[in-house]
Write an enzyme that holds these catalytic residues in place. Structure first.
Site, mmCIF file in Angstrom:
data_model
loop_
_atom_site.group_PDB
_atom_site.id
_atom_site.type_symbol
_atom_site.label_atom_id
_atom_site.label_comp_id
_atom_site.label_asym_id
_atom_site.label_seq_id
_atom_site.Cartn_x
_atom_site.Cartn_y
_atom_site.Cartn_z
ATOM 1 N N GLY A 1 -4.068 -13.634 -22.955
ATOM 2 C CA GLY A 1 -5.304 -14.403 -22.900
ATOM 3 C C GLY A 1 -5.228 -15.519 -21.875
ATOM 4 O O GLY A 1 -6.181 -15.760 -21.121
ATOM 5 N N GLY B 1 0.318 -9.760 -23.723
ATOM 6 C CA GLY B 1 -0.379 -9.085 -24.816
ATOM 7 C C GLY B 1 0.151 -7.699 -25.104
ATOM 8 O O GLY B 1 1.357 -7.446 -25.122
#
Length: 403
Positions: A384, A360
């Protein structure tokens, strides 16, 4: 879980191999700003093409609403993949229609094609099993073998991730095999001290992983926008800083649990503040001020950990044998608020332990701030997915690759 090495041993010459990659790269005005996810799938694509497979690469990009949208086209990613491979890559302007079939039919052994954004078809993300399955059937018609290598999407129960592997002989690509191996090091026989640094904007995004880590990590370092909810839960004034007030009861409970279980939960001792959120386009100077974390003025917004916190967090990371970091410490996209994230990244670089950057924004920050990727033990391609694995959840895309 069978791996690509087993597939290569069995032989792929002339076979149509569908590679579910994660080419969900950030774009600015149509240009790729970070090609890390494309580079991550290169070993799998090169190995298959080198063994004579006809390679069909597929991915999503962004969140189009089940219909074609030029803003989310995979064409820039396909062009970049071709540049990195040093060979032409065919591009189909649909996912399972005439263009996709023509592109696949036109492949010679060793050649590569990319089909258009999978999410242009509503069946990819549908919650209806039949609709999703119908799209998976159409995708399966393009290929003889499935290779899952889009780690950033394995936590999604989507057609190309979950349903398609059931319709074809399936194998894990090199990236997924690497990612799973790394995550096992963070959950099984972990070398200690085990230190986790968590940042990012919303504490709600991290509650489940904090819940799990309170029983596994030795230290938790909290930064980013989520830190201000922790500070508020302790009764401190946080001014205009980001706050998720509805999460305060859960945060208080975690603070109490950390104290009872002996987990060291470390919060900022100072923070950089400014009257307003900085302009990320012009990067105009924001003239931040460092203030104590328990004394943020009512008219100021906390935007990064302060200099004393940077030193504190570096010291808490110095003796770690295992480190997992997910989420920036501040608004790293603006130079006035990048030092906190930079300090944590540098502490990982300086560490003698096994260091994992959890995908991310953290992965993007490492590259944006100019760090050598090889200085870290591992940089994940899926924030995630990494968090959900650490939460103990079953990831649909990994479950689908099991025999």
């Amino acid at each position: 879980m069978k791996t690509i090495d087993e597939l290569l041993t069995e032989g792929v010459d002339g076979k149509r191999v569908f590679v579910r990659a994660d080419l969900n790269v950030p774009l600015a005005d149509g240009a790729i700003t970070d090609d890390g996810r494309i580079r991550a799938v290169l070993p799998t694509v090169k190995a298959l093409a080198g063994a004579g497979a006809k390679v069909i690469v597929a991915s999503h990009l962004g969140r189009p609403k089940g219909a074609p949208d030029p803003a989310f086209s995979l064409l820039p990613a396909a062009e970049r993949l071709g540049e990195l491979l040093g060979a032409p890559v065919a591009f189909a302007q649909d996912t399972v229609g005439p263009a996709a079939h023509a592109a696949v039919d036109g492949l010679e052994p060793g050649q590569v094609a990319v089909v258009e954004n999978l999410r242009f078809n509503p069946g990819e993300t549908s919650k209806d099993d039949a609709e999703r399955g119908g799209f998976a059937d159409a995708l399966a018609a393009l290929a003889d073998v499935y290779v899952g290598d889009g780690f950033g999407a394995v936590h999604r129960k989507h057609a190309s991730v979950y349903d398609l592997p059931a319709r074809l002989p399936h194998y894990a690509g090199y990236l997924i095999a690497t990612e799973v191996g790394v995550l096992r090091k963070l959950t099984e026989d972990v070398k200690r001290p085990y230190v986790v640094a968590l940042g990012g904007a919303k504490v709600s995004d991290k509650l489940a992983v904090i819940d799990q880590l309170l029983g596994k990590a030795d230290r938790l370092l909290i930064g980013g926008g989520m830190a201000y909810t922790f500070l508020k839960a302790q009764g401190h004034e946080i001014g205009k800083s980001l706050l998720q007030e509805d999460q305060i009861p859960a945060v208080r409970e975690y603070l109490e649990r950390a104290e009872k279980t002996g987990v060291e939960l470390v919060l900022p001792v100072d923070t950089l503040v400014a009257p307003d959120f900085p302009d990320l386009k012009t990067k105009a100077p924001a003239h931040p001020t460092a203030v104590a974390a328990d004394a943020i003025p009512a008219d100021q917004e906390g935007l990064d950990i302060g200099p004393r916190t940077r030193e504190l967090y570096a010291s808490k990371l110095a003796d770690a044998a295992t480190v997992f970091w997910n989420g920036p410490m501040g608004v790293f996209e603006h130079p006035d608020f990048a030092e906190g994230t930079k300090a944590v990244a540098q502490a990982l670089v300086d560490s003698d332990g096994f260091t994992v950057v959890g995908g991310g924004d953290s992965a993007a920050a490492v590259r944006t701030l100019g760090f050598d990727e090889n200085a870290f033990g591992h940089i994940s391609t899926g924030g995630g997915a990494s968090l959900e694995y650490l939460e103990g959840k079953t990831l649909p895309g990994l479950a689908a690759l099991e025999d």
